[in-house]
Each structure stands twice: as structure tokens, then as C-alpha cells.
Design a protein around this motif. Structure first.
Motif, mmCIF file in Angstrom:
data_model
loop_
_atom_site.group_PDB
_atom_site.id
_atom_site.type_symbol
_atom_site.label_atom_id
_atom_site.label_comp_id
_atom_site.label_asym_id
_atom_site.label_seq_id
_atom_site.Cartn_x
_atom_site.Cartn_y
_atom_site.Cartn_z
ATOM 1 N N GLY A 253 21.347 0.561 2.235
ATOM 2 C CA GLY A 253 21.727 -0.160 1.023
ATOM 3 C C GLY A 253 22.407 -1.494 1.244
ATOM 4 N N ASN A 254 22.763 -1.827 2.501
ATOM 5 C CA ASN A 254 23.493 -3.066 2.786
ATOM 6 C C ASN A 254 22.506 -4.176 3.151
ATOM 7 N N ILE A 255 22.422 -5.199 2.287
ATOM 8 C CA ILE A 255 21.479 -6.302 2.536
ATOM 9 C C ILE A 255 22.171 -7.535 3.100
ATOM 10 N N GLU A 256 23.485 -7.446 3.379
ATOM 11 C CA GLU A 256 24.237 -8.580 3.919
ATOM 12 C C GLU A 256 24.224 -8.526 5.447
ATOM 13 N N ASN A 257 24.024 -9.678 6.089
ATOM 14 C CA ASN A 257 24.047 -9.791 7.552
ATOM 15 C C ASN A 257 23.152 -8.740 8.213
ATOM 16 N N GLY A 273 2.286 -12.861 4.321
ATOM 17 C CA GLY A 273 2.258 -12.766 2.868
ATOM 18 C C GLY A 273 2.478 -11.365 2.332
ATOM 19 N N GLU A 274 2.735 -10.421 3.248
ATOM 20 C CA GLU A 274 2.981 -9.043 2.835
ATOM 21 C C GLU A 274 3.683 -8.302 3.963
ATOM 22 N N PHE A 275 4.192 -7.109 3.625
ATOM 23 C CA PHE A 275 4.875 -6.284 4.620
ATOM 24 C C PHE A 275 4.675 -4.825 4.247
ATOM 25 N N GLY A 276 4.235 -4.041 5.216
ATOM 26 C CA GLY A 276 3.964 -2.635 4.965
ATOM 27 C C GLY A 276 5.031 -1.721 5.535
ATOM 28 N N ILE A 277 5.498 -0.777 4.715
ATOM 29 C CA ILE A 277 6.442 0.256 5.151
ATOM 30 C C ILE A 277 5.662 1.553 5.371
ATOM 31 N N LYS A 287 3.769 2.089 1.774
ATOM 32 C CA LYS A 287 3.743 1.118 0.675
ATOM 33 C C LYS A 287 3.625 -0.292 1.241
ATOM 34 N N VAL A 288 2.789 -1.107 0.616
ATOM 35 C CA VAL A 288 2.636 -2.511 1.011
ATOM 36 C C VAL A 288 3.320 -3.387 -0.044
ATOM 37 N N TYR A 289 4.231 -4.237 0.419
ATOM 38 C CA TYR A 289 4.964 -5.155 -0.460
ATOM 39 C C TYR A 289 4.366 -6.549 -0.350
ATOM 40 N N THR A 290 4.228 -7.220 -1.476
ATOM 41 C CA THR A 290 3.731 -8.600 -1.475
ATOM 42 C C THR A 290 4.819 -9.609 -1.830
ATOM 43 N N GLU A 291 6.015 -9.130 -2.138
ATOM 44 C CA GLU A 291 7.163 -10.005 -2.424
ATOM 45 C C GLU A 291 8.374 -9.476 -1.657
ATOM 46 N N PHE A 292 9.062 -10.364 -0.945
ATOM 47 C CA PHE A 292 10.226 -9.914 -0.181
ATOM 48 C C PHE A 292 11.296 -9.353 -1.108
ATOM 49 N N GLU A 293 11.454 -9.950 -2.280
ATOM 50 C CA GLU A 293 12.499 -9.505 -3.200
ATOM 51 C C GLU A 293 12.362 -8.023 -3.533
ATOM 52 N N VAL A 295 11.125 -5.720 -1.442
ATOM 53 C CA VAL A 295 11.620 -5.009 -0.254
ATOM 54 C C VAL A 295 13.145 -4.942 -0.305
ATOM 55 N N GLU A 296 13.768 -6.088 -0.556
ATOM 56 C CA GLU A 296 15.226 -6.165 -0.606
ATOM 57 C C GLU A 296 15.796 -5.260 -1.696
ATOM 58 N N LYS A 297 15.142 -5.284 -2.853
ATOM 59 C CA LYS A 297 15.601 -4.459 -3.975
ATOM 60 C C LYS A 297 15.512 -2.966 -3.630
ATOM 61 N N ASP A 298 14.371 -2.531 -3.059
ATOM 62 C CA ASP A 298 14.203 -1.112 -2.708
ATOM 63 C C ASP A 298 15.171 -0.692 -1.613
ATOM 64 N N PHE A 299 15.438 -1.606 -0.655
ATOM 65 C CA PHE A 299 16.398 -1.267 0.408
ATOM 66 C C PHE A 299 17.808 -1.151 -0.168
ATOM 67 N N ALA A 300 18.176 -2.079 -1.066
ATOM 68 C CA ALA A 300 19.509 -2.055 -1.680
ATOM 69 C C ALA A 300 19.714 -0.778 -2.490
ATOM 70 N N GLN A 301 18.629 -0.281 -3.092
ATOM 71 C CA GLN A 301 18.717 0.949 -3.887
ATOM 72 C C GLN A 301 18.464 2.196 -3.042
ATOM 73 N N GLU A 302 18.388 1.996 -1.725
ATOM 74 C CA GLU A 302 18.197 3.086 -0.755
ATOM 75 C C GLU A 302 16.893 3.845 -0.983
ATOM 76 N N MET A 303 15.878 3.102 -1.488
ATOM 77 C CA MET A 303 14.539 3.675 -1.595
ATOM 78 C C MET A 303 13.753 3.448 -0.305
ATOM 79 N N ILE A 304 14.286 2.568 0.565
ATOM 80 C CA ILE A 304 13.750 2.389 1.925
ATOM 81 C C ILE A 304 14.848 2.794 2.895
ATOM 82 N N HIS A 305 14.554 3.742 3.758
ATOM 83 C CA HIS A 305 15.531 4.200 4.745
ATOM 84 C C HIS A 305 15.578 3.214 5.908
ATOM 85 N N PRO A 306 16.775 2.937 6.472
ATOM 86 C CA PRO A 306 16.855 2.022 7.623
ATOM 87 C C PRO A 306 15.912 2.396 8.754
#
Length: 529
Positions: A253-257, A273-277, A287-293, A295-306
Motif C-alpha cells: 500500500g505504500n507508493i512513496e519512495n 505502453g503497458e505492464f502485466g501483473i 492483469k494487463v494495465y495500460t495506465e500507470f495510474e 497500477v499505482e491505485k491498485d497497489f495503494a489499495q493493496e489489490m496488488i501484492h508487493p
């Protein structure tokens, strides 16, 4: 592609993902008339690491926008920056940088025929350039030069004059490379503003400046060639990449540093232009992401595990590194790597790089320093200077050594009393306000407002007189007395620092006693003196 882009589209491509642009209007004006000429320079010091893919991906953007791009291998700058590159290794380092950066560009599909490569000493030693250095030095104040290089040139307690020249040379490069803009990290902003201020005073045009953000390393701090734990080397094996990524700072959930997320944003998305998890179906599946935002949003909400993020970055990173590794399997490139970056424990480095050395006495190795554990047995104010302490320190000899230190503003007498410290014992004794100081108390320091200073700490259980050594230099014998004219201490001291883990190091090698590492309490990244 560039022919099909409007000037506004070119501007957007040139400036995307940048943290700051100085001189936007000038850029837009040039793009209305012709293609932009831009250069990126890199000092040929430590080995390039994966963070170099960040400027490489921007260079790809510049080329897509039709820019004329020059890459400068700044060999003279590498020497001026506190001799980060010994003079006799400059040419080898340039050759290594050229090979590895071309391999990086090829791995991301950048056509090399659209790039111009140049070495700093090919033009920086000319009569005209040298005269401009003198002209500039007659205008730039010492304050401005030091301020300009504060975040780029290695900061030490007793800086060399060469480090003050560094920012001015980088400014002059803009004129001698005949570019419209210089591209670099935001840490170079003060050098860029110095160029904007002083080049017009020499009769030269003010250029625009394009600045990338500083990408966090694996530890969460800036990725650095000199911080082994913060970086992945371009030639690291797959198992090393896995190990370093596994240890990387990446809290749920930590998107800083977050260096892992930053690599996705500044390298993988611009390139692909994309990134696949990839993940287990019970956690949502691939899941394939086409916008970094997103990815960042899902990671911040802990929908993507480190762990899933690291594993997916590992796959993408190895795809970039595989062609580079393959290229450097060639015998001639393996030989070049070993020659440009020799094992420091097996290499004699001469004290006078430019003019040659003079036998064993000129060998610059840390084992020449007689550093010992000491115990402060008494401490009082200097009778003639309130800003100084007068200490008696036991270093395992028949009599304690008298030491004068400037710690009054930083450490109380109570904290120093009976404290275990480190002393440099083979400097020539020096009188300080009438009292001879027989050793130097070694401390970590960080400049700022206020300046902070802490004595270094030996491992718990240490005894007075125990020898301190640098990893890999355990068997060397200290000089009886360091010759002040040779400046052995001053030359070795520039590479003494505190790591992000608060461990004392010399060129990334730990300072040790037989009981463990030398540390300080809080001053991460500090200088040692």
C-alpha cells in the motif's frame, strides 16, 4: 513518426514524465522552426545500473520526437569529481560506458545511427574551451560554484578545487556541443541555473533544461552506483536480480519512495505502453494495465501484492538485461569490464594519477591508516577555547593520548565520558590553541541547518587498542606516520562515508574490527572525518 507529429505533439513527447522544464517557451519556439538539439551527459565513474534505463527511455522519446541527440561521456568530469575515476582508468571507463549504454539502447529498440556520441576530452582540452574556463572562473564566485555542485559533486569536509570547476565545465558543454537544451536529473538543477546565469555573460545563448525526477533505489533512497544495496547492476545474473528485488523496499500500500513502482512508471510504461501483473487466480489472476495510474491505485489499495509486483518487474527487467548480458559474454568485453573496474583489493592505485606514482609509498590503500578503538577516560573544555574539548583517550598504549576535538556543539561531556570511540592514530600531531592533539577522533557528519555530528561507534564489547580495518584490506600494515605532504589521509577520506544502513564504509567496503562493523547512530549518508 516524427514527420507526422505537430510541434505541440513533439513538445508533449519531449516533456512527458519530466519533473521540471526550464525554458519551455524557447523549446516551443525552436520546435516551430526546426528539430530540437539536445544532449545528455554522464560522468564515467561507477558502473551504470538499471536506473540508467530512465534517461535511456527519455532519449527514446526525444528520437521519436525528431530531436538530434548527443550523448556525452564526461570523462574529465569523472576525474574532477574528487577523482571518482583515476586518471589511468579514464579511457577504459569511457570505453565501458560506450559499450554498455549502446547495449542498453539496443535492448529498448533505439536506433544508434540517430545518435551522436562524444567524449569530453575530445573538445574540453582545446585552447578555446580552456580559455572559456578561465573566463568563466573570473566571473563565478566560490559560493555559486559550490552551491551549483552541492547535489552532484561529492561533498567532503575539505573539498578539492577540481570539484568547484565541475559545474562551470558542464555549463560550457552546452555551447561547445551547439545544443538547444540539456537533459539530466533534477539533482542537476543548480548546475542548470548556473549555466542560465553565466553563459550569457560570456556572450553565449541561454539554453533550456529538461529534468527527470530522481528514481528511488531498492532501499527507498536515491539509486546510486556507490550504494551496492540500492541498485541492480546491468550485468547482474538472474539470481542476483531476484535476490535484490526480494530485499527491495516495497511496503504493502505504500507508493512513496518505492523504487519498484518507480521503475514501472519511468521505464516499463514509456517503453511498452503497458505492464502485466502475473498472480494466482485466487488473488484476481493475471492483469494487463495500460495506465500507470491504475497500477499505482491498485497497489495503494493493496489489490496488488508487493511479491506479485516484484515478480512481474523481475520478468520485465530480465527481458531488458538479457541482451546486455549476452553482449558482455564476449571475451573482449569481459576483459574491458575487469580492466575498467579492477578489484580494489588486488590493484595498486597510485597517489598521483596524472603524473605517475613513485613506488610502494604512493599506494593509496586504507590499510595505511592506523585506526584504533579508544575509550574516553576524561573530557573537559579546552582551557583556551570554549568550542573545543580536551580529551584523554586510552588506545591500548602505556599512556592515554591527548586529543583536541570540536565536538562541544554536538556532544555533551557526559555523553563522551567513558564512551568507546575511533581514533586515527598516525597523523602528525598538531597543536590546537596551544595543546598538541595526538590523534583525530573520527566522526560522521551531515551538513545542513543545523550541521549534525556523531562519533563513530565500534562494535559492542570492543576494547581500547583494537585495530580497525576495511574489508579486503585486513593484512596491510599502517604507516608509522602519514606524510602530510603526500595527503594520504585527505585522499582516502573522500571515499569514507556512512551507508543508508548507518555502517561506516570506504568505497562500499565496511569498516570492521574482529567483533563486527563500525556504525553511527543516525547519520545515514554522512561523511566521515
Amino acid at each position: 513518426m516524427a514527420e507526422q507529429l505537430s510541434p505541440d505533439e513533439k513538445f508533449n513527447l519531449i516533456t512527458r514524465n519530466l519533473q521540471e522544464v526550464l525554458g519551455e517557451e524557447k523549446l516551443k519556439q525552436v520546435l516551430q522552426e526546426r528539430e530540437l538539439k539536445v544532449y545528455w551527459g554522464t560522468a564515467t565513474t561507477g558502473k551504470p545500473h538499471v536506473a540508467y534505463f530512465v534517461p535511456m527511455s527519455k532519449i527514446a522519446d526525444f528520437l521519436k520526437a525528431g530531436c538530434e541527440v548527443t550523448i556525452l561521456f564526461a570523462d574529465l568530469h569523472a576525474y574532477l569529481d574528487n577523482m571518482k575515476a583515476p586518471w589511468e582508468l579514464l579511457e577504459l571507463r569511457v570505453q565501458y560506458y560506450e559499450q554498455v549504454i549502446k547495449a542498453m539502447l539496443e535492448s529498448i529498440g533505439v536506433p544508434l545511427d540517430k545518435l551522436k556520441f562524444i567524449k569530453g576530452t575530445d573538445f574540453q582540452l582545446s585552447r578555446e574551451y580552456t580559455l572559456d574556463v578561465y573566463r568563466l572562473s573570473s566571473m563565478v564566485t566560490e559560493h555559486d560554484a559550490k552551491k551549483a555542485g552541492a547535489e552532484v559533486v561529492k561533498q567532503v569536509e575539505h573539498p578539492l578545487l577540481s570539484g568547484l570547476l565541475y559545474p562551470g565545465l558542464q555549463a560550457l558543454d552546452e555551447e561547445y556541443l551547439k545544443v538547444d537544451a540539456q537533459f539530466g536529473g533534477v539533482d542537476q538543477r543548480k548546475i542548470f541555473t548556473l549555466a542560465e546565469k553565466y553563459l550569457p555573460s560570456l556572450g553565449y545563448a541561454k539554453r533550456s533544461h529538461l529534468m527527470n525526477p530522481m528514481v528511488p533505489g531498492l532501499t527507498g533512497a536515491k539509486m546510486s552506483s556507490s550504494e551496492e544495496e540500492s541498485k541492480i547492476d546491468l550485468l547482474d545474473k538472474r539470481e542476483d536480480v531476484k535476490k535484490k528485488l526480494k530485499k527491495a523496499f516495497c511496503e504493502p500500500g505504500n507508493i512513496e519512495n518505492n523504487g519498484v513502482l518507480s521503475f514501472v512508471k519511468y521505464v516499463l510504461f514509456p517503453l511498452h505502453g503497458e505492464f502485466g501483473i502475473k498472480r494466482d487466480p485466487k488473488w484476481g489472476g493475471d492483469k494487463v494495465y495500460t495506465e500507470f495510474e491504475e497500477v499505482e491505485k491498485d497497489f495503494a489499495q493493496e489489490m496488488i501484492h508487493p511479491g506479485d509486483l516484484k515478480a512481474s518487474v523481475e520478468v520485465a527487467l530480465n527481458q531488458l538485461l538479457d541482451p546486455i548480458r549476452k553482449k558482455f559474454e564476449l571475451p573482449e568485453l569481459r576483459k574491458l569490464t575487469n580492466s575498467a573496474y579492477p578489484d580494489p583489493s588486488k590493484t595498486k592505485i597510485k597517489g598521483h594519477f596524472m603524473w605517475g606514482g613513485g613506488g610502494e609509498d604512493d599506494e593509496l590503500v586504507p590499510s595505511r591508516l592506523d585506526i584504533r578503538v579508544g575509550k574516553v577516560i576524561s573530557v573537559e573544555k579546552h582551557p583556551d577555547a570554549d568550542s573545543l574539548y580536551l580529551e584523554k583517550i586510552d588506545v591500548g598504549e602505556a599512556e592515554p593520548r591527548t586529543v583536541v576535538s570540536g565536538l562541544v556543539a554536538y556532544v555533551s561531556q557526559e555523553d563522551l565520558q567513558d564512551r568507546m570511540v575511533l581514533l586515527l592514530c598516525n597523523l602528525k600531531p598538531q597543536k590546537m590553541r596551544g595543546i598538541e592533539s595526538q590523534a583525530m577522533l573520527l566522526c560522521a557528519s551531515v551538513d545542513g541547518e543545523p550541521r549534525r555530528v556523531e562519533p563513530l561507534d565500534p562494535p559492542e564489547g570492543s576494547s581500547p587498542g583494537e585495530q580497525v580495518f576495511v574489508e579486503g584490506y585486513e593484512t596491510g600494515k599502517p604507516d608509522d606516520k602519514l606524510n602530510p605532504k603526500k595527503k594520504v589521509w585527505e585522499k582516502l577520506q573522500v571515499d569514507l562515508k556512512v551507508s543508508e544502513e548507518c555502517v561506516a564504509q570506504w568505497k562500499d567496503k565496511h569498516l570492521m574490527t574482529k567483533l563486527g562493523q563500525i556504525t553511527c547512530k543516525t547519520l545515514k549518508g554522512g561523511n566521515i572525518s
